[in-house]
Scaffold this motif. Structure first.
Motif, PDB file in Angstrom:
ATOM      1  N   CYS A   1       0.841  -1.183   0.000  1.00 33.19           N
ATOM      2  CA  CYS A   1       0.000   0.000   0.000  1.00 33.19           C
ATOM      3  C   CYS A   1       0.880   1.239   0.000  1.00 33.19           C
ATOM      4  O   CYS A   1       2.019   1.229   0.493  1.00 33.19           O
ATOM      5  CB  CYS A   1      -0.991   0.011   1.155  1.00 33.19           C
ATOM      6  SG  CYS A   1      -0.271  -0.022   2.782  1.00 33.19           S
ATOM      7  N   ASN A   2       0.346   2.277  -0.573  1.00 32.25           N
ATOM      8  CA  ASN A   2       1.074   3.525  -0.777  1.00 32.25           C
ATOM      9  C   ASN A   2       0.133   4.670  -0.471  1.00 32.25           C
ATOM     10  O   ASN A   2      -1.071   4.592  -0.735  1.00 32.25           O
ATOM     11  CB  ASN A   2       1.554   3.588  -2.230  1.00 32.25           C
ATOM     12  CG  ASN A   2       2.044   4.957  -2.641  1.00 32.25           C
ATOM     13  OD1 ASN A   2       1.256   5.850  -2.932  1.00 32.25           O
ATOM     14  ND2 ASN A   2       3.349   5.137  -2.669  1.00 32.25           N
ATOM     15  N   SER A   3       0.687   5.733   0.071  1.00 33.03           N
ATOM     16  CA  SER A   3      -0.127   6.915   0.321  1.00 33.03           C
ATOM     17  C   SER A   3       0.689   8.172   0.072  1.00 33.03           C
ATOM     18  O   SER A   3       1.884   8.226   0.371  1.00 33.03           O
ATOM     19  CB  SER A   3      -0.641   6.910   1.763  1.00 33.03           C
ATOM     20  OG  SER A   3      -1.487   8.013   1.984  1.00 33.03           O
ATOM     21  N   GLN A   4       0.025   9.158  -0.492  1.00 36.55           N
ATOM     22  CA  GLN A   4       0.606  10.487  -0.616  1.00 36.55           C
ATOM     23  C   GLN A   4      -0.120  11.388   0.368  1.00 36.55           C
ATOM     24  O   GLN A   4      -1.360  11.460   0.357  1.00 36.55           O
ATOM     25  CB  GLN A   4       0.474  11.004  -2.047  1.00 36.55           C
ATOM     26  CG  GLN A   4       1.316  10.207  -3.042  1.00 36.55           C
ATOM     27  CD  GLN A   4       1.325  10.822  -4.422  1.00 36.55           C
ATOM     28  OE1 GLN A   4       0.331  11.383  -4.859  1.00 36.55           O
ATOM     29  NE2 GLN A   4       2.443  10.718  -5.113  1.00 36.55           N
ATOM     30  N   ILE A   5       0.658  12.058   1.197  1.00 30.13           N
ATOM     31  CA  ILE A   5       0.058  12.803   2.305  1.00 30.13           C
ATOM     32  C   ILE A   5       0.707  14.169   2.476  1.00 30.13           C
ATOM     33  O   ILE A   5       1.806  14.430   1.972  1.00 30.13           O
ATOM     34  CB  ILE A   5       0.201  12.039   3.637  1.00 30.13           C
ATOM     35  CG1 ILE A   5       1.675  12.006   4.088  1.00 30.13           C
ATOM     36  CG2 ILE A   5      -0.354  10.626   3.545  1.00 30.13           C
ATOM     37  CD1 ILE A   5       1.855  11.571   5.520  1.00 30.13           C
ATOM     38  N   TYR A   6      -0.017  15.037   3.171  1.00 30.97           N
ATOM     39  CA  TYR A   6       0.572  16.223   3.777  1.00 30.97           C
ATOM     40  C   TYR A   6       0.651  15.916   5.272  1.00 30.97           C
ATOM     41  O   TYR A   6      -0.361  15.677   5.930  1.00 30.97           O
ATOM     42  CB  TYR A   6      -0.278  17.460   3.541  1.00 30.97           C
ATOM     43  CG  TYR A   6      -0.291  17.921   2.111  1.00 30.97           C
ATOM     44  CD1 TYR A   6      -1.457  17.878   1.352  1.00 30.97           C
ATOM     45  CD2 TYR A   6       0.861  18.426   1.508  1.00 30.97           C
ATOM     46  CE1 TYR A   6      -1.472  18.303   0.036  1.00 30.97           C
ATOM     47  CE2 TYR A   6       0.852  18.848   0.194  1.00 30.97           C
ATOM     48  CZ  TYR A   6      -0.320  18.779  -0.542  1.00 30.97           C
ATOM     49  OH  TYR A   6      -0.329  19.203  -1.836  1.00 30.97           O
ATOM     50  N   ALA A   7       1.864  15.909   5.784  1.00 25.43           N
ATOM     51  CA  ALA A   7       2.061  15.487   7.178  1.00 25.43           C
ATOM     52  C   ALA A   7       1.645  16.553   8.185  1.00 25.43           C
ATOM     53  O   ALA A   7       1.379  16.244   9.349  1.00 25.43           O
ATOM     54  CB  ALA A   7       3.519  15.111   7.407  1.00 25.43           C
ATOM     55  N   SER A   8       1.577  17.807   7.750  1.00 22.54           N
ATOM     56  CA  SER A   8       1.231  18.895   8.665  1.00 22.54           C
ATOM     57  C   SER A   8       0.633  20.060   7.879  1.00 22.54           C
ATOM     58  O   SER A   8       0.705  20.093   6.645  1.00 22.54           O
ATOM     59  CB  SER A   8       2.481  19.374   9.405  1.00 22.54           C
ATOM     60  OG  SER A   8       3.380  19.977   8.489  1.00 22.54           O
ATOM     61  N   LEU A   9       0.066  21.010   8.591  1.00 23.80           N
ATOM     62  CA  LEU A   9      -0.460  22.210   7.949  1.00 23.80           C
ATOM     63  C   LEU A   9       0.659  22.963   7.239  1.00 23.80           C
ATOM     64  O   LEU A   9       0.476  23.493   6.140  1.00 23.80           O
ATOM     65  CB  LEU A   9      -1.132  23.094   8.996  1.00 23.80           C
ATOM     66  CG  LEU A   9      -1.652  24.439   8.511  1.00 23.80           C
ATOM     67  CD1 LEU A   9      -2.692  24.252   7.406  1.00 23.80           C
ATOM     68  CD2 LEU A   9      -2.217  25.254   9.660  1.00 23.80           C
TER      69      LEU A   9
ATOM     70  N   ASP B   1       3.358  21.681   5.839  1.00 26.19           N
ATOM     71  CA  ASP B   1       3.633  20.977   4.583  1.00 26.19           C
ATOM     72  C   ASP B   1       2.528  21.239   3.563  1.00 26.19           C
ATOM     73  O   ASP B   1       2.799  21.353   2.365  1.00 26.19           O
ATOM     74  CB  ASP B   1       3.758  19.472   4.836  1.00 26.19           C
ATOM     75  CG  ASP B   1       5.056  19.106   5.536  1.00 26.19           C
ATOM     76  OD1 ASP B   1       5.121  18.020   6.134  1.00 26.19           O
ATOM     77  OD2 ASP B   1       6.004  19.915   5.495  1.00 26.19           O
ATOM     78  N   TYR B   2       1.294  21.302   4.024  1.00 18.61           N
ATOM     79  CA  TYR B   2       0.173  21.560   3.113  1.00 18.61           C
ATOM     80  C   TYR B   2       0.311  22.933   2.469  1.00 18.61           C
ATOM     81  O   TYR B   2       0.167  23.077   1.253  1.00 18.61           O
ATOM     82  CB  TYR B   2      -1.137  21.451   3.877  1.00 18.61           C
ATOM     83  CG  TYR B   2      -2.359  21.785   3.072  1.00 18.61           C
ATOM     84  CD1 TYR B   2      -3.081  22.962   3.312  1.00 18.61           C
ATOM     85  CD2 TYR B   2      -2.799  20.940   2.056  1.00 18.61           C
ATOM     86  CE1 TYR B   2      -4.198  23.268   2.570  1.00 18.61           C
ATOM     87  CE2 TYR B   2      -3.928  21.254   1.310  1.00 18.61           C
ATOM     88  CZ  TYR B   2      -4.617  22.410   1.575  1.00 18.61           C
ATOM     89  OH  TYR B   2      -5.730  22.727   0.837  1.00 18.61           O
TER      90      TYR B   2
END
Length: 124
Positions: A94-102, A104-105
């Motif tokens: 499984c793979n995910s693309q994320i923003y880890a924090s505000l 980073d967003y």
């Protein structure tokens, strides 16, 4: 944060399995969650994905047999594998693309996470 995949195993041709992927902690924002697989002697390939804007798709080799579902907001995704064939034998990741924090967003800094993989073996 880590992704934890589970649910693999040995199954006969024509059988079914359900894979699960879940994050080990909460994530600020998940952009997408996907399943990849890597068969013996093959390159890793994407199998299916779902995104935060509601897009759900799968690749041609599994279309109509594999179904991705889950809750993007809680970083939990499932892959229902039906009508399995020996060619589906692979380690599934499984793979995910994320923003880890505000922060980073706001900076558009995407981070990619990979789970440890779960082995699916289709054999009689």
């Amino acid at each position: 944060v880590q992704l934890q995949a589970s649910g693999g195993g040995l199954v006969q041709p024509g059988g079914s399995l359900r894979l699960t992927c879940a994050a080990s902690a909460s994530i600020y924002r998940v952009v997408s969650m996907s399943w990849y697989r890597q068969g013996p002697g093959k390159q890793r390939e994407m199998v299916a994905r779902m995104t935060s804007d509601g897009t759900i798709d799968s690749t041609d080799p599994v279309k109509g047999r594999f179904i991705i579902s889950g809750d993007i907001t809680s970083a939990t995704v499932y892959l229902q594998l039906n009508a399995l064939e020996p060619e589906d034998t692979a380690v599934y990741y499984c793979n995910s693309q994320i923003y880890a924090s505000l922060y980073d967003y706001r900076k558009h800094r995407l981070k990619e996470l990979w789970g440890q993989g779960t082995l699916v073996t289709v054999s009689s």
